[in-house]
Design an enzyme around this catalytic site. Structure first.
Site, mmCIF file in Angstrom:
data_model
loop_
_atom_site.group_PDB
_atom_site.id
_atom_site.type_symbol
_atom_site.label_atom_id
_atom_site.label_comp_id
_atom_site.label_asym_id
_atom_site.label_seq_id
_atom_site.Cartn_x
_atom_site.Cartn_y
_atom_site.Cartn_z
ATOM 1 N N SER A 1 -4.466 -2.396 0.251
ATOM 2 C CA SER A 1 -6.026 -2.534 0.678
ATOM 3 C C SER A 1 -6.883 -3.084 -0.129
ATOM 4 O O SER A 1 -7.881 -3.601 0.225
ATOM 5 C CB SER A 1 -6.176 -1.245 1.359
ATOM 6 O OG SER A 1 -6.470 -0.284 0.373
ATOM 7 N N GLU A 2 -6.567 -3.267 -1.410
ATOM 8 C CA GLU A 2 -7.472 -3.682 -2.508
ATOM 9 C C GLU A 2 -7.153 -5.099 -2.620
ATOM 10 O O GLU A 2 -7.952 -5.465 -3.809
ATOM 11 C CB GLU A 2 -7.263 -2.859 -3.802
ATOM 12 C CG GLU A 2 -7.416 -1.340 -3.669
ATOM 13 C CD GLU A 2 -8.934 -0.832 -4.139
ATOM 14 O OE1 GLU A 2 -9.537 -1.846 -3.477
ATOM 15 O OE2 GLU A 2 -9.031 -0.138 -4.748
ATOM 16 N N HIS B 1 -6.307 2.576 -13.164
ATOM 17 C CA HIS B 1 -7.438 3.445 -13.585
ATOM 18 C C HIS B 1 -7.085 4.121 -14.833
ATOM 19 O O HIS B 1 -6.860 5.532 -14.774
ATOM 20 C CB HIS B 1 -7.348 4.586 -12.360
ATOM 21 C CG HIS B 1 -7.591 4.064 -11.042
ATOM 22 N ND1 HIS B 1 -6.774 4.599 -9.943
ATOM 23 C CD2 HIS B 1 -8.235 2.972 -10.545
ATOM 24 C CE1 HIS B 1 -7.000 3.940 -8.695
ATOM 25 N NE2 HIS B 1 -7.890 3.096 -9.031
ATOM 26 N N THR C 1 0.835 -1.305 0.111
ATOM 27 C CA THR C 1 -0.066 0.173 0.051
ATOM 28 C C THR C 1 1.063 1.263 -0.211
ATOM 29 O O THR C 1 2.085 1.261 0.444
ATOM 30 C CB THR C 1 -0.915 -0.025 1.345
ATOM 31 O OG1 THR C 1 -1.886 1.115 1.187
ATOM 32 C CG2 THR C 1 -0.056 0.160 2.729
HETATM 33 ZN ZN LIG Z 1 -8.762 1.731 -7.446
#
Ligand SMILES: [Zn+2]
Length: 365
Positions: free
Chosen positions: A163-164, A185, A133
């Site tokens: 955290s994903e 993204h 992270t």
């Molecule tokens: Zn994301």
């Protein structure tokens, strides 16, 4: 000065993270014993220093003990053991390097900003290598990569995991053939994701061959279990999913291939946006021509769920399950709103040609 000296023994742990030292301090520790070969994360070390807690080095964890992390016996993981040795095998070292180079590609292509995006690889049945992270994907080094079990419990590495990771783990559990998962993204694909549109198919061969079909999952707060589960109806039948109001996730057999899917989808969405600004209708290839591409893909030995008729039925069903409030059927008219999109290259024809040529060249091999 402490009134009572209390030493807490964490010598059975290979990784000592912030939570461990916080618990120890809360329990009144004035010193903590660690194994000679255990790793204390930088934030845990800082925390101990700030609280004046002494770190005492004990003896090393034996290899046999080392092979099974305490997490392996937790209720969450059932009887599934964690093979910690996988973390430092030559295969793991090569994959850590691959994750770093793919991370750099994501940053260079502007698919991630800040500390955004994350990459993982399922190196064993219950072992997943993953990015940490709060690190830019441009700055990753192999030492930053950690390892967790399939429940997300970190078992190795000096940096706390992303955290994903829950999103990645749901995919690994649902799709046994998924070895690598990548989340990022990319702006043009994300533009589709924020309008609730999936790009139409049967436009450009490369997209048909490598991605073929993209789904869109409903919005949930990133990092939560609810968010991770949003992709479940789609990941068995799609290697690439748009995450509403967020970004994309891809899975593949390798980290490199998962990044390719992100590139192919992003270029495809970008090209469609440019084309939509030309004012002329976008022409589709026929279903028969699409089938020919699929046949070529099969010949190339590339996996695709559309080869499996029973799973195709599942695929069609999952398409119907796309929440109607956020997803529209993929038709050529489903372009994104023109407002706000940016054209950077008016030469659509040469762009399409170069993509098509690249695919045809790949297919000729
Ligand atoms: Zn994301």
């Amino acid at each position: 000065m402490k009134n009572v000296e209390k030493s807490i023994d964490l010598g059975g742990r290979k990784l000592i993270a912030m939570r461990d030292v916080q618990d120890a301090v809360a329990a009144g520790a004035s010193s903590i014993v660690t194994a000679a070969n255990s790793v204390v994360t930088p934030s845990a070390r800082d925390f101990l220093q700030q609280h004046g807690i002494e770190l005492v080095t004990g003896k090393a964890i034996a290899e046999s003990q080392d092979a099974v992390h305490p997490a392996a016996s937790s209720a969450a993981t059932g009887s599934m053991a964690v093979n910690r040795r996988l973390f430092s095998t030559p295969e793991a070292e090569a994959i850590k390097k691959e994750i770093c180079s793919v991370g750099r590609k994501l940053w260079m292509r502007q698919f991630v900003d800040g500390n955004g995006g994350n990459i993982s690889y399922r190196i064993g049945p219950n072992e997943v290598l993953c990015t940490p992270t709060l690190v830019s994907k441009y700055d990753l080094t192999p030492d930053d990569i950690g390892m967790t079990d399939l429940e997300g419990v970190q078992v190795a590495g000096s940096m706390p995991r992303t955290s994903e990771l829950l999103l990645h783990l749901e995919i690994y559990k649902a799709v046994p053939e998924a070895k690598a998962v990548l989340h990022c993204h990319p702006p043009h694909a994300t533009a589709y994701a924020i309008t609730g549109h999936v790009p139409p198919s049967l436009i450009i061969p490369e997209f048909e061959v490598f991605v073929g079909k993209v789904a869109i999952s409903p919005y949930e707060t990133p990092g939560t279990k609810a968010f991770a589960e949003t992709v479940l109806p789609y990941v068995k039948t799609h290697n690439t999913v748009l995450l509403s109001n967020h970004g994309i996730v891809c899975w593949a057999d390798t980290v490199t291939h998962a990044e390719w899917y992100a590139e192919v989808l992003e270029t495809y969405c970008w090209t469609l946006m440019i084309a939509s600004q030309l004012g002329a209708p976008i022409s589709q290839i026929s279903q028969k021509q699409g089938d020919d591409l699929l046949a070529l893909k099969k010949k190339l030995g590339l996996p695709d769920i559309r080869f499996d008729t029973s799973r195709m039925k599942e695929c069609q069903l999952s398409d119907l399950e796309v929440p109607s409030a956020i997803a529209l059927p993929p038709t050529p008219c489903d372009g994104p709103p023109r407002r706000g999109s940016t054209a950077t290259d008016g030469d659509l024809e040469s762009l399409v040609k170069s993509v098509t040529d690249a695919v045809m060249e790949a297919m000729g091999k």
